[in-house]
Design an enzyme around this catalytic site. Structure first.
Site, PDB file in Angstrom:
ATOM      1  N   HIS A  20       0.832  -1.199   0.000  1.00 42.79           N
ATOM      2  CA  HIS A  20       0.000   0.000   0.000  1.00 42.79           C
ATOM      3  C   HIS A  20       0.872   1.257   0.000  1.00 42.79           C
ATOM      4  O   HIS A  20       1.812   1.362   0.767  1.00 42.79           O
ATOM      5  CB  HIS A  20      -0.917  -0.021   1.227  1.00 42.79           C
ATOM      6  CG  HIS A  20      -1.887   1.097   1.265  1.00 42.79           C
ATOM      7  ND1 HIS A  20      -2.209   1.737   2.426  1.00 42.79           N
ATOM      8  CD2 HIS A  20      -2.605   1.717   0.285  1.00 42.79           C
ATOM      9  CE1 HIS A  20      -3.092   2.696   2.177  1.00 42.79           C
ATOM     10  NE2 HIS A  20      -3.338   2.689   0.874  1.00 42.79           N
ATOM     11  N   ASP A  28       6.893   6.989 -21.193  1.00 38.95           N
ATOM     12  CA  ASP A  28       7.203   6.982 -22.618  1.00 38.95           C
ATOM     13  C   ASP A  28       8.686   6.665 -22.806  1.00 38.95           C
ATOM     14  O   ASP A  28       9.433   6.535 -21.835  1.00 38.95           O
ATOM     15  CB  ASP A  28       6.802   8.309 -23.271  1.00 38.95           C
ATOM     16  CG  ASP A  28       7.504   9.529 -22.692  1.00 38.95           C
ATOM     17  OD1 ASP A  28       8.667   9.423 -22.230  1.00 38.95           O
ATOM     18  OD2 ASP A  28       6.898  10.614 -22.713  1.00 38.95           O
ATOM     19  N   HIS A  97       5.631  18.631 -15.175  1.00 39.91           N
ATOM     20  CA  HIS A  97       6.431  17.528 -15.709  1.00 39.91           C
ATOM     21  C   HIS A  97       7.738  17.385 -14.926  1.00 39.91           C
ATOM     22  O   HIS A  97       8.175  16.262 -14.654  1.00 39.91           O
ATOM     23  CB  HIS A  97       6.706  17.755 -17.203  1.00 39.91           C
ATOM     24  CG  HIS A  97       7.428  16.629 -17.864  1.00 39.91           C
ATOM     25  ND1 HIS A  97       6.939  15.346 -17.907  1.00 39.91           N
ATOM     26  CD2 HIS A  97       8.617  16.596 -18.515  1.00 39.91           C
ATOM     27  CE1 HIS A  97       7.790  14.566 -18.565  1.00 39.91           C
ATOM     28  NE2 HIS A  97       8.822  15.306 -18.930  1.00 39.91           N
ATOM     29  N   TYR A 119       4.514  13.795 -22.963  1.00 41.90           N
ATOM     30  CA  TYR A 119       3.976  13.682 -21.606  1.00 41.90           C
ATOM     31  C   TYR A 119       3.189  12.394 -21.360  1.00 41.90           C
ATOM     32  O   TYR A 119       2.272  12.370 -20.548  1.00 41.90           O
ATOM     33  CB  TYR A 119       3.147  14.921 -21.258  1.00 41.90           C
ATOM     34  CG  TYR A 119       3.946  16.182 -21.448  1.00 41.90           C
ATOM     35  CD1 TYR A 119       4.942  16.520 -20.538  1.00 41.90           C
ATOM     36  CD2 TYR A 119       3.737  17.000 -22.544  1.00 41.90           C
ATOM     37  CE1 TYR A 119       5.704  17.665 -20.728  1.00 41.90           C
ATOM     38  CE2 TYR A 119       4.499  18.147 -22.731  1.00 41.90           C
ATOM     39  CZ  TYR A 119       5.479  18.468 -21.820  1.00 41.90           C
ATOM     40  OH  TYR A 119       6.245  19.604 -22.006  1.00 41.90           O
ATOM     41  N   ALA A 120       3.562  11.323 -22.015  1.00 46.99           N
ATOM     42  CA  ALA A 120       2.892  10.028 -21.846  1.00 46.99           C
ATOM     43  C   ALA A 120       3.540   9.278 -20.684  1.00 46.99           C
ATOM     44  O   ALA A 120       4.245   8.283 -20.858  1.00 46.99           O
ATOM     45  CB  ALA A 120       2.964   9.219 -23.131  1.00 46.99           C
ATOM     46  N   ASN A 121       3.301   9.804 -19.482  1.00 48.08           N
ATOM     47  CA  ASN A 121       3.859   9.238 -18.254  1.00 48.08           C
ATOM     48  C   ASN A 121       2.799   9.303 -17.167  1.00 48.08           C
ATOM     49  O   ASN A 121       2.060  10.279 -17.081  1.00 48.08           O
ATOM     50  CB  ASN A 121       5.082  10.045 -17.800  1.00 48.08           C
ATOM     51  CG  ASN A 121       6.116  10.184 -18.882  1.00 48.08           C
ATOM     52  OD1 ASN A 121       6.751   9.218 -19.272  1.00 48.08           O
ATOM     53  ND2 ASN A 121       6.281  11.393 -19.389  1.00 48.08           N
TER      54      ASN A 121
END
Length: 130
Positions: A20, A28, A97, A119-121
């Site tokens: 947890h 990316d 970012h 920004y594919a994170n």
């Protein structure tokens, strides 16, 4: 042999050890990987595997209580921003970012995709299943 879920042996092992509030990141192909953070590199060519394909598989096998994305995703990659919000059904936090890259240093693992869009994170914080 496993019949379903994450088949990648390294990822399956890491997921089995996550507790947890631990965090994982799906990234990316351009995100810098901090020293000391385990990286499972799934990329085999530009664009493959895609960010959304990996996010879908991870969400099916991983209990998430919070997702963190870059604020820049909304304006710089609107289609992905919408797709992420459509599939992730948990609390969202948006940070710059630069902040997201700094947070990646605490991730238990970074799953590197072949995604080559801005920004594919996403940082996913583990929930509990009970």
């Amino acid at each position: 042999m496993k019949k379903q879920g994450i088949l990648n042996r390294e990822l399956a092992g890491i997921f089995a050890r996550i507790g947890h509030t631990d965090q994982i990141m799906i990234a990316d192909c351009g995100l810098p990987i901090p020293d000391g953070v385990t990286c499972i590199d799934l990329a085999y060519k530009i664009g493959e595997p895609g960010f959304m394909a990996i996010l879908e598989v991870v969400l099916a096998d991983y209990k998430t209580e919070k997702a963190i994305i870059a604020t820049e995703m909304a304006s710089q990659n609107a289609p992905l921003y919408k797709a992420v919000h459509d599939i992730v059904d948990t609390a969202f936090e948006e940070v710059s970012h630069e902040q997201l890259k700094a947070l990646s240093a605490k991730a238990k693992v970074i799953i590197r995709t072949g995604e080559a869009t801005p920004y594919a994170n996403i940082l996913l914080q583990s929930g509990v299943i009970f």
